[in-house]
Design a protein around this motif. Structure first.
Motif, PDB file in Angstrom:
ATOM      1  N   VAL A 147      27.585 -46.986  -2.722  1.00  0.00           N
ATOM      2  CA  VAL A 147      26.504 -46.548  -1.772  1.00  0.00           C
ATOM      3  C   VAL A 147      25.656 -47.844  -1.334  1.00  0.00           C
ATOM      4  O   VAL A 147      25.789 -48.267   0.042  1.00  0.00           O
ATOM      5  CB  VAL A 147      25.369 -45.566  -2.062  1.00  0.00           C
ATOM      6  N   GLN A 191      22.651 -43.604   5.769  1.00  0.00           N
ATOM      7  CA  GLN A 191      22.638 -42.222   6.237  1.00  0.00           C
ATOM      8  C   GLN A 191      24.015 -41.601   6.305  1.00  0.00           C
ATOM      9  O   GLN A 191      24.222 -40.547   5.980  1.00  0.00           O
ATOM     10  CB  GLN A 191      21.837 -42.163   7.595  1.00  0.00           C
ATOM     11  N   LYS A 194      26.222 -42.227   4.244  1.00  0.00           N
ATOM     12  CA  LYS A 194      26.703 -42.040   3.049  1.00  0.00           C
ATOM     13  C   LYS A 194      25.971 -41.130   2.313  1.00  0.00           C
ATOM     14  O   LYS A 194      25.846 -40.444   1.303  1.00  0.00           O
ATOM     15  CB  LYS A 194      26.645 -43.261   2.167  1.00  0.00           C
ATOM     16  N   GLY A 195      25.137 -40.300   3.136  1.00  0.00           N
ATOM     17  CA  GLY A 195      24.128 -39.015   2.810  1.00  0.00           C
ATOM     18  C   GLY A 195      23.002 -39.222   2.042  1.00  0.00           C
ATOM     19  O   GLY A 195      22.391 -38.310   1.628  1.00  0.00           O
ATOM     20  N   ASP A 199      19.088 -39.751   2.189  1.00  0.00           N
ATOM     21  CA  ASP A 199      17.644 -39.649   3.060  1.00  0.00           C
ATOM     22  C   ASP A 199      16.853 -40.787   3.201  1.00  0.00           C
ATOM     23  O   ASP A 199      16.770 -41.342   2.128  1.00  0.00           O
ATOM     24  CB  ASP A 199      17.139 -38.234   2.463  1.00  0.00           C
TER      25      ASP A 199
END
Length: 128
Positions: free
Chosen positions: A26, A93, A95-96, A98
């Motif tokens: 990530v 974002q 890559k999920g 928050d």
């Protein structure tokens, strides 16, 4: 005493594989070296963050939880320098991850924001 900057920052995680994926896939930090220390039942993952900067990611059986976030006594958060904050936020974002709303540092006029690692460790991106 004269220092020449930080050598590394050490982080203890609760789920080694989850945190390894977060920091490597990530955040995109290259692996310098990964070591399993059988006497401690512990992994140590050395990650390259910048030029000469590193994170040591550790796993230990049953580490105690962080007391609170981010106002616990001790290390408050880690801040990473980024050249383009908007692009960095969008990449996380996608890559999920928050990410908090972008704020302006009233002392420097620079933009920054926060997000968390899998264990809730507060991480900051600070635009240079």
């Amino acid at each position: 005493m004269k220092t020449h900057g930080f050598h590394h920052v050490a982080i203890i995680c609760s789920d080694y594989q989850r945190s390894k994926r977060f920091y490597v896939e990530v955040l995109g930090f290259p692996v310098i070296q990964e070591t399993y220390r059988s006497a401690r039942n512990s992994y140590k993952l050395d990650l390259q963050v910048g030029e000469g900067d590193a994170i040591e990611l550790f796993s230990f059986p049953n580490p105690p939880p962080r007391p609170s976030t981010p106002e616990a006594c001790g290390l408050r958060h880690l801040a990473f320098k980024v050249a383009d904050l908007d692009a960095s936020v969008a990449a996380l974002q996608a890559k999920g991850v928050d990410v908090e709303a972008i704020r302006l540092d009233e002392l420097t006029g620079k933009r920054f924001t926060f997000f968390k690692d899998p264990d809730g460790l507060p991480l900051e991106m600070y635009e240079i």
